[in-house]
Design a protein around this motif. Structure first.
Motif, PDB file in Angstrom:
ATOM      1  N   TYR A   1       1.728  -8.496  -5.957  1.00 52.55           N
ATOM      2  CA  TYR A   1       1.358  -9.239  -4.754  1.00 52.55           C
ATOM      3  C   TYR A   1       1.192  -8.343  -3.528  1.00 52.55           C
TER       4      TYR A   1
ATOM      5  N   ASP B   1       1.856  -8.706  -0.038  1.00 54.76           N
ATOM      6  CA  ASP B   1       2.653  -9.656   0.720  1.00 54.76           C
ATOM      7  C   ASP B   1       2.731  -9.262   2.192  1.00 54.76           C
TER       8      ASP B   1
ATOM      9  N   ASN C   1       9.538  -7.457  -0.517  1.00 53.55           N
ATOM     10  CA  ASN C   1      10.247  -8.275  -1.490  1.00 53.55           C
ATOM     11  C   ASN C   1      11.366  -7.454  -2.117  1.00 53.55           C
TER      12      ASN C   1
ATOM     13  N   LEU D   1       5.745 -14.375  -1.508  1.00 60.59           N
ATOM     14  CA  LEU D   1       4.648 -14.830  -2.360  1.00 60.59           C
ATOM     15  C   LEU D   1       5.006 -14.846  -3.843  1.00 60.59           C
TER      16      LEU D   1
END
Length: 248
Positions: free
Chosen positions: A19, A21, A25, A98
């Protein structure tokens, strides 16, 4: 278990490397190395941190964390308060944005579909964040709105004819009102998301479709709960979800 092992497992589970993003994360704030007590919530607010301190959590897992793209990088104000409490109590913060929206089982979109009895047929977009499918049983816009109100505990904002039959529906949790056009292009009579923009009203009227805003927070409560439950079962962790209601 070790914090970094928890991060590695969760990253692989959610396929975070797929992803592009808006925030990092994984571990955003590093606390103690061992995790035995895991607290989960939608957003890493100061109120959530206060609960984590009282509950003696080792780590917090959220959907909305910190360090968003284009935000002020200075550690001042509310950011200072939040970080100071995490660091003072040696509590780690892990955030998954996400990847937690899109996961086919644990994700916000998948979890919302379960509660609204929506059958997924395809996922669209570069990051496959837009879900498209159909109601498990035929229903009208008004009937689906009632289901949303029952399951989410709040009445959604609905634009469009309430008696329109929904044969094809698109959905994406949170602030995904920008996918309305893509849902229309995919043949949806209804699009469900968390928030609304001024232009969504005109599009719904002009396309003869329906738009439903069910709340950013309300639509994104379930992914982090599913993830927390999964991690607790996988690694025998004590876990707790905290609901701090947000009307937005």
């Amino acid at each position: 278990m070790l914090l970094r092992e928890l991060e590695k497992y969760t990253g692989q589970l959610l396929q975070v490397d797929r992803y592009k993003d808006y925030a990092p994360n994984g571990v955003q704030v590093e606390g103690r190395a061992e995790v035995g007590r895991l607290l989960c919530g939608v957003t890493a607010s100061e109120a959530l941190i206060d609960v984590a301190i009282a509950w003696r959590a080792d780590a917090i897992v959220v959907h909305h964390g910190y360090f968003w793209r284009n935000e002020d990088v200075r550690v001042v104000g509310a950011k200072r308060q939040r970080l100071a409490k995490l660091l003072a109590h040696d509590i780690s913060l892990l955030a998954y944005h996400l990847p937690l929206d899109a996961h086919p089982e644990l994700g916000n979109n998948a979890q919302l579909a379960q509660r609204l009895e929506l059958v997924l047929e395809e996922r669209l977009g570069e990051q496959q964040l837009l879900s498209v499918g159909r109601p498990a049983t035929p229903c009208t816009v008004a009937e689906l709105a009632e289901r949303v109100a029952l399951q989410l505990g709040r009445r959604p904002l609905v634009i469009g004819a309430p008696d329109q039959i929904v044969a094809r529906v698109g959905w994406c949790t949170g602030g995904a009102q920008g996918y309305f056009q893509q849902a229309l292009d995919a043949g949806c009579q209804l699009y469900i998301t968390g928030e609304a923009s001024e232009s969504n009203c005109h599009m719904a009227v002009e396309y003869g479709a329906a738009f439903m805003a069910a709340g950013h927070h309300a639509t994104e409560r379930y992914g982090v709960q599913a993830l927390g439950r999964h991690l607790a079962e996988q690694f025998e962790l004590a876990w707790h979800y905290v609901e701090l209601d947000n009307p937005i």
